[in-house]
Structures are given as structure tokens and as C-alpha cells.
Motif scaffolding. Structure first.
Motif, PDB file in Angstrom:
ATOM      1  N   UNK A 132       0.833  -1.198   0.000  1.00  0.00           N
ATOM      2  CA  UNK A 132       0.000   0.000   0.000  1.00  0.00           C
ATOM      3  C   UNK A 132       0.871   1.253   0.000  1.00  0.00           C
ATOM      4  N   UNK A 133       0.413   2.256  -0.733  1.00  0.00           N
ATOM      5  CA  UNK A 133       1.051   3.566  -0.730  1.00  0.00           C
ATOM      6  C   UNK A 133      -0.027   4.581  -0.358  1.00  0.00           C
ATOM      7  N   UNK A 134      -0.221   4.781   0.935  1.00  0.00           N
ATOM      8  CA  UNK A 134      -1.322   5.618   1.418  1.00  0.00           C
ATOM      9  C   UNK A 134      -1.000   7.099   1.284  1.00  0.00           C
ATOM     10  N   UNK A 135      -2.057   7.865   1.016  1.00  0.00           N
ATOM     11  CA  UNK A 135      -1.954   9.319   0.958  1.00  0.00           C
ATOM     12  C   UNK A 135      -3.369   9.882   1.109  1.00  0.00           C
ATOM     13  N   UNK A 136      -3.494  11.095   1.645  1.00  0.00           N
ATOM     14  CA  UNK A 136      -4.830  11.704   1.768  1.00  0.00           C
ATOM     15  C   UNK A 136      -5.471  11.892   0.395  1.00  0.00           C
ATOM     16  N   UNK A 137      -6.763  11.578   0.311  1.00  0.00           N
ATOM     17  CA  UNK A 137      -7.481  11.649  -0.961  1.00  0.00           C
ATOM     18  C   UNK A 137      -8.924  12.035  -0.698  1.00  0.00           C
ATOM     19  N   UNK A 138      -9.389  13.046  -1.409  1.00  0.00           N
ATOM     20  CA  UNK A 138     -10.790  13.434  -1.307  1.00  0.00           C
ATOM     21  C   UNK A 138     -11.646  12.474  -2.127  1.00  0.00           C
ATOM     22  N   UNK A 139     -12.787  12.097  -1.582  1.00  0.00           N
ATOM     23  CA  UNK A 139     -13.686  11.190  -2.294  1.00  0.00           C
ATOM     24  C   UNK A 139     -14.159  11.809  -3.604  1.00  0.00           C
ATOM     25  N   UNK A 140     -14.310  13.133  -3.640  1.00  0.00           N
ATOM     26  CA  UNK A 140     -14.731  13.811  -4.875  1.00  0.00           C
ATOM     27  C   UNK A 140     -13.697  13.627  -5.979  1.00  0.00           C
ATOM     28  N   UNK A 163      -7.529   8.223   3.768  1.00  0.00           N
ATOM     29  CA  UNK A 163      -6.079   7.999   3.751  1.00  0.00           C
ATOM     30  C   UNK A 163      -5.842   6.599   3.193  1.00  0.00           C
ATOM     31  N   UNK A 164      -5.713   6.524   1.871  1.00  0.00           N
ATOM     32  CA  UNK A 164      -5.738   5.227   1.194  1.00  0.00           C
ATOM     33  C   UNK A 164      -4.723   5.190   0.062  1.00  0.00           C
ATOM     34  N   UNK A 165      -4.569   3.998  -0.503  1.00  0.00           N
ATOM     35  CA  UNK A 165      -3.801   3.834  -1.727  1.00  0.00           C
ATOM     36  C   UNK A 165      -4.696   4.256  -2.887  1.00  0.00           C
ATOM     37  N   UNK A 166      -4.334   5.327  -3.545  1.00  0.00           N
ATOM     38  CA  UNK A 166      -5.197   5.926  -4.564  1.00  0.00           C
ATOM     39  C   UNK A 166      -5.558   4.948  -5.680  1.00  0.00           C
ATOM     40  N   UNK A 167      -4.562   4.264  -6.227  1.00  0.00           N
ATOM     41  CA  UNK A 167      -4.803   3.382  -7.367  1.00  0.00           C
ATOM     42  C   UNK A 167      -5.689   2.200  -6.982  1.00  0.00           C
ATOM     43  N   UNK A 168      -5.430   1.624  -5.791  1.00  0.00           N
ATOM     44  CA  UNK A 168      -6.197   0.454  -5.399  1.00  0.00           C
ATOM     45  C   UNK A 168      -7.652   0.812  -5.088  1.00  0.00           C
ATOM     46  N   UNK A 169      -7.868   1.899  -4.352  1.00  0.00           N
ATOM     47  CA  UNK A 169      -9.242   2.285  -4.009  1.00  0.00           C
ATOM     48  C   UNK A 169      -9.974   2.808  -5.245  1.00  0.00           C
ATOM     49  N   UNK A 170      -9.227   3.382  -6.184  1.00  0.00           N
ATOM     50  CA  UNK A 170      -9.833   3.758  -7.463  1.00  0.00           C
ATOM     51  C   UNK A 170     -10.368   2.521  -8.168  1.00  0.00           C
ATOM     52  N   UNK A 171      -9.592   1.431  -8.153  1.00  0.00           N
ATOM     53  CA  UNK A 171     -10.040   0.177  -8.756  1.00  0.00           C
ATOM     54  C   UNK A 171     -11.270  -0.368  -8.020  1.00  0.00           C
ATOM     55  N   UNK A 236      -9.056  -5.546  -1.678  1.00  0.00           N
ATOM     56  CA  UNK A 236      -8.504  -4.198  -1.513  1.00  0.00           C
ATOM     57  C   UNK A 236      -8.936  -3.611  -0.177  1.00  0.00           C
ATOM     58  N   UNK A 237     -10.218  -3.780   0.173  1.00  0.00           N
ATOM     59  CA  UNK A 237     -10.703  -3.261   1.453  1.00  0.00           C
ATOM     60  C   UNK A 237      -9.964  -3.912   2.617  1.00  0.00           C
ATOM     61  N   UNK A 238      -9.765  -5.215   2.562  1.00  0.00           N
ATOM     62  CA  UNK A 238      -9.072  -5.915   3.641  1.00  0.00           C
ATOM     63  C   UNK A 238      -7.599  -5.543   3.693  1.00  0.00           C
ATOM     64  N   UNK A 239      -6.989  -5.256   2.545  1.00  0.00           N
ATOM     65  CA  UNK A 239      -5.597  -4.807   2.540  1.00  0.00           C
ATOM     66  C   UNK A 239      -5.450  -3.476   3.263  1.00  0.00           C
TER      67      UNK A 239
END
Length: 262
Positions: A132-140, A163-171, A236-239
Motif C-alpha cells: 500500500x502507498x497511502x496518501x490523503x485523498x478526497x472522495x470527490x 487515507x488510502x492507496x489511490x490506485x487500489x481504491x480507485x479500482x 482491496x478493502x481488507x488490505x
């Protein structure tokens, strides 16, 4: 008092290695195979059990690495022909300018090539163990990135920071939106919740009898589905230390809740 102290010391000598083995078993069960099993001091039987668990962990890790290499090789061998076919399809489209019947057939070929490419990506994404590469991300921001890649209409009902991995949560969000559209939904609504977000659609919903299986790998009710979309979403959620769940099985309009630990 002396006897009580002796009993306490013996108890700790037994329970400490058991707790260590229990924690190691949980890690192995969660797929964390990079951390060796260490027992420390303990009875001979516990040492033997720890050694057996370490052998099992090492074997699973080796098998996992071999699987990664195999899938990477398969993806490489499949992607190259797909890229060539996409290139020649584009060239052929130029030659068929003004011939609508042939262009319609070519459009079908392009659609199938795109579907095959997504299948390859889903298999790879499900099999990979990316850090994981976490970073702050707005849901918008996340919704804005996904909206152009799905045929459903995405609506943001409430924004929030993750505060998530942008690419993974995007998927994750993209798969949920595509899954909703394939199920017949026209509108997909995304709303921030504490530590995650909910995704609700206006489709027919998930039948109660299928609710326990939809997150299983390779389970699908679609004719051309891989059965990996929702399985990858839950992975992804469990990761992220959270969970993905369906909150309303058997009801119209599926409602998925993604809980993501910060």
C-alpha cells in the motif's frame, strides 16, 4: 506466595509461545507470508510446532512467488498480441472509412479486445500483492477519476477525505460502479462514511440466495463475467485493514459499504 510465583512463571512460559504461534497463524491466514514464524523459548512440542508452521509458511511463500511469476509471464504473452491487434484494428478503421457495415463489425472486435484486456488486468490485480502507498485523498477526486470509465452515472452525495492507496481504491470504486451497470443500474451514488464510503445503485439488487457468494473468486451470474470484480474489491478493502460488505441482500438497489482503516 512462592508457589503462586512459580505457577505464574510457568504459565507465562507456556502462554507466551502459544500467543506468538497464534499471531503467526493469523498472519498466515491473512496472507502475510513475509514474516518468519518465531517461537522463542518454549517446550519442545511448541518448538516443533513452530518449526512446522515456519516450513509451511516458507512453502506457501515460494508457491505464491511462483504464481506471481507465472501470471506475469502469461500477462506479458497475452498483452503483446492484444496490443498488436489493437494497433492493426486502428489502421484497418482508417482503411474502412465510409463503409459503415464493416466499421460496425470492427467496433465489435474492438469491444471484445477491450473486454479481454480487462480480464487480463483483473486476473493480475487479484493475484498481485502490491504494497500500500497511502496518501490523503478526497472522495470527490476519486469519483472524478472514475466517472469517465463507466457507463453508469456517478453522483457524489457526501464528500470526505480518505487515507488510502489511490490506485487500489480507485479500482475498488470502478469495479463497484461497473458491477452496478452490468446488473442494470443507471445511477450509482457514492457517499462518504466514517472511515470509508458507501456505494448505492438503482438496479435490481443482489438476490438473497447469492449474497453469501458474490465475494467468492470466480463466482458470477453474468455470461461473460470473470467473477473476480467483487472478490478484488473485498481484497482491496481488507488490505486497508477494513472490509467490504453488502448491506441489503434481497432488496432493490444494492448498497455496498467499504470500511477502510486510516
Amino acid at each position: 506466595i512462592l508457589l503462586a510465583l512459580i505457577v505464574l512463571a510457568i504459565g507465562r512460559a507456556i502462554t507466551a509461545p502459544l500467543k506468538s504461534l497464534g499471531a503467526a497463524a493469523e498472519r498466515i491466514g491473512d496472507g502475510e507470508l513475509d514474516v518468519p514464524v518465531e517461537v522463542g523459548r518454549g517446550a519442545e512440542e511448541l518448538q516443533r510446532l513452530g518449526g512446522t508452521m515456519e516450513t509451511m509458511r516458507a512453502a506457501l511463500l515460494q508457491r505464491d512467488r511462483e504464481l506471481q511469476l507465472m501470471l506475469g509471464g502469461i500477462a506479458h504473452e497475452v498483452r503483446n498480441p492484444l496490443g498488436g491487434m489493437a494497433l492493426f484494428t486502428g489502421l484497418l478503421k482508417e482503411d474502412l472509412h465510409g463503409r459503415p457495415d464493416e466499421l460496425e463489425l470492427l467496433a465489435r472486435i474492438e469491444k471484445e479486445l477491450g473486454a479481454l484486456g480487462r480480464v487480463v488486468e483483473e486476473f493480475l490485480s487479484f493475484a498481485r500483492r502490491d504494497a500500500l502507498s497511502r496518501a490523503p485523498l478526497q472522495l470527490s477526486e476519486l469519483v472524478a477519476e472514475v466517472v469517465d470509465h463507466t457507463e453508469a452515472r456517478l453522483e457524489l452525495e457526501a464528500d470526505g477525505e480518505l487515507n488510502v492507496d489511490r490506485l487500489q481504491v480507485r479500482r475498488l470504486l470502478l469495479n463497484l460502479a461497473r458491477n452496478a451497470r452490468q446488473a442494470g443500474a443507471e445511477v450509482v451514488r457514492v457517499r462518504a462514511t466514517q472511515g470509508g464510503f458507501t456505494v448505492t445503485d438503482d438496479g435490481p439488487g443482489v438476490p438473497a440466495e447469492a449474497a453469501d457468494q458474490i465475494f467468492d473468486a470466480f463466482f458470477t451470474s453474468k455470461e461473460k463475467g470473470t467473477g473476480l470484480g467483487l472478490a478484488l474489491c473485498r481484497k482491496i478493502a481488507r488490505a486497508h485493514g477494513g472490509e467490504l460488505s453488502l448491506d441489503n441482500p434481497g432488496e432493490p438497489g444494492a448498497r455496498f459499504v467499504a470500511r477502510l482503516e486510516p
